[in-house]
Scaffold this motif. Structure first.
Motif, PDB file in Angstrom:
ATOM      1  N   ASP A 145      34.640 -28.430  76.312  1.00  0.00           N
ATOM      2  CA  ASP A 145      35.885 -27.776  76.705  1.00  0.00           C
ATOM      3  C   ASP A 145      36.242 -26.810  75.576  1.00  0.00           C
ATOM      4  OD1 ASP A 145      38.558 -27.016  77.137  1.00  0.00           O
ATOM      5  OD2 ASP A 145      38.962 -28.853  78.254  1.00  0.00           O
ATOM      6  N   ALA A 146      35.802 -25.553  75.730  1.00  0.00           N
ATOM      7  CA  ALA A 146      35.896 -24.580  74.639  1.00  0.00           C
ATOM      8  C   ALA A 146      37.327 -24.384  74.151  1.00  0.00           C
ATOM      9  CB  ALA A 146      35.289 -23.248  75.071  1.00  0.00           C
ATOM     10  N   GLU A 147      38.279 -24.337  75.066  1.00  0.00           N
ATOM     11  CA  GLU A 147      39.662 -24.088  74.669  1.00  0.00           C
ATOM     12  C   GLU A 147      40.219 -25.231  73.835  1.00  0.00           C
ATOM     13  OE1 GLU A 147      43.115 -22.206  73.965  1.00  0.00           O
ATOM     14  OE2 GLU A 147      41.279 -21.377  74.818  1.00  0.00           O
ATOM     15  N   ASP A 148      39.970 -26.467  74.250  1.00  0.00           N
ATOM     16  CA  ASP A 148      40.433 -27.629  73.479  1.00  0.00           C
ATOM     17  C   ASP A 148      39.791 -27.661  72.092  1.00  0.00           C
ATOM     18  OD1 ASP A 148      42.096 -28.467  75.461  1.00  0.00           O
ATOM     19  OD2 ASP A 148      40.848 -30.140  76.135  1.00  0.00           O
ATOM     20  N   ILE A 149      38.502 -27.306  72.030  1.00  0.00           N
ATOM     21  CA  ILE A 149      37.801 -27.309  70.746  1.00  0.00           C
ATOM     22  C   ILE A 149      38.368 -26.229  69.829  1.00  0.00           C
ATOM     23  CG2 ILE A 149      35.580 -26.873  69.629  1.00  0.00           C
ATOM     24  CD1 ILE A 149      34.254 -28.203  72.040  1.00  0.00           C
ATOM     25  N   ARG A 150      38.666 -25.053  70.388  1.00  0.00           N
ATOM     26  CA  ARG A 150      39.257 -23.981  69.580  1.00  0.00           C
ATOM     27  C   ARG A 150      40.611 -24.407  69.011  1.00  0.00           C
ATOM     28  NH1 ARG A 150      36.641 -20.266  73.223  1.00  0.00           N
ATOM     29  NH2 ARG A 150      38.340 -20.499  74.712  1.00  0.00           N
ATOM     30  N   LEU A 151      41.429 -25.056  69.831  1.00  0.00           N
ATOM     31  CA  LEU A 151      42.742 -25.509  69.377  1.00  0.00           C
ATOM     32  C   LEU A 151      42.608 -26.551  68.260  1.00  0.00           C
ATOM     33  CD1 LEU A 151      44.610 -25.818  72.802  1.00  0.00           C
ATOM     34  CD2 LEU A 151      45.017 -24.130  71.005  1.00  0.00           C
ATOM     35  N   LEU A 152      41.650 -27.459  68.426  1.00  0.00           N
ATOM     36  CA  LEU A 152      41.431 -28.481  67.414  1.00  0.00           C
ATOM     37  C   LEU A 152      40.961 -27.862  66.098  1.00  0.00           C
ATOM     38  CD1 LEU A 152      41.258 -31.485  66.620  1.00  0.00           C
ATOM     39  CD2 LEU A 152      38.906 -31.478  67.496  1.00  0.00           C
TER      40      LEU A 152
END
Length: 205
Positions: free
Chosen positions: A82-89
């Motif tokens: 989940d690219a968006e969740d990983i970017r946020l993390l």
């Protein structure tokens, strides 16, 4: 007690940096500081050999690992990432900058291999048979990687994702034994890390 500290020290540094302070640069400082300090204290356990076979073995196995990592994620990323969740993390962890990338490509493979396949392998050989040493070093090497991947994946993928880490640890111990040197595992490890960073650039950034 000393053995326990050496085995769990890297795990503790990762836990403090990521889970208490949520800061990747601080985590790197604590973690690599531990690996460097431990390697200096245990430097007499480093392997002495440095045959030419090390470079060939390291580069060849590294190319295979690089291709395997990039190829597997290319096929599976719509399902497991989940690219968006990983970017946020990663933003919360303050993971950014070319400096951190260079750390992963250069400092990480050198210090991890010197610590686990180098001094810890030699240190443990004074207490256990080699098969046990190989499993112990690969196992404790894997444990702290689990801390890093837990937030990125849902169950059971977070557990599955560290199986290749354990297998890589076993394989790099095999390279150490066959070549009598840390050159092969360091080169192989560096190219595996390059594969992970390639995935990061392709699918996360």
């Amino acid at each position: 007690m000393k053995l326990f500290i050496y085995l769990f020290g890297p795990f503790t540094m990762i836990f403090i940096g990521l889970y208490i302070f949520s800061n990747v640069p601080l985590t790197f400082l604590l973690f690599y500081g531990w690996l460097l300090t431990g390697s200096i204290f245990l430097r007499k356990y480093l392997p002495k050999g440095s045959p030419r076979l090390s470079v060939i073995s390291g580069v060849f196995s590294g190319v295979v690992l690089f291709a395997g990592i990039v190829g597997a994620v290319t096929m599976l990323h719509p399902v497991v990432l989940d690219a968006e969740d990983i970017r946020l993390l990663l933003d919360r962890w303050k993971f950014s900058g070319i400096g951190l990338v260079l750390v992963l490509l250069v400092i990480n493979p050198i210090l991890e291999e010197v610590y686990w396949r180098g001094v810890m392998h030699g240190y443990l050989l004074t207490r256990f048979k080699e098969r046990i040493v190989v499993v112990l070093t690969a196992g404790f090497y894997t444990i702290y990687h689990l801390l890093s991947v837990l937030p990125f994946f849902e169950w059971p993928m977070n557990m599955v994702s560290v199986i290749p880490v354990f297998l890589a640890g076993l394989f790099w111990s095999y390279l150490r034994k066959k070549t009598g040197s840390l050159i092969a595992p360091i080169l192989s490890h560096a190219m595996a890390d390059a594969g992970i960073l390639t995935v990061y650039w392709l699918y996360i950034v």
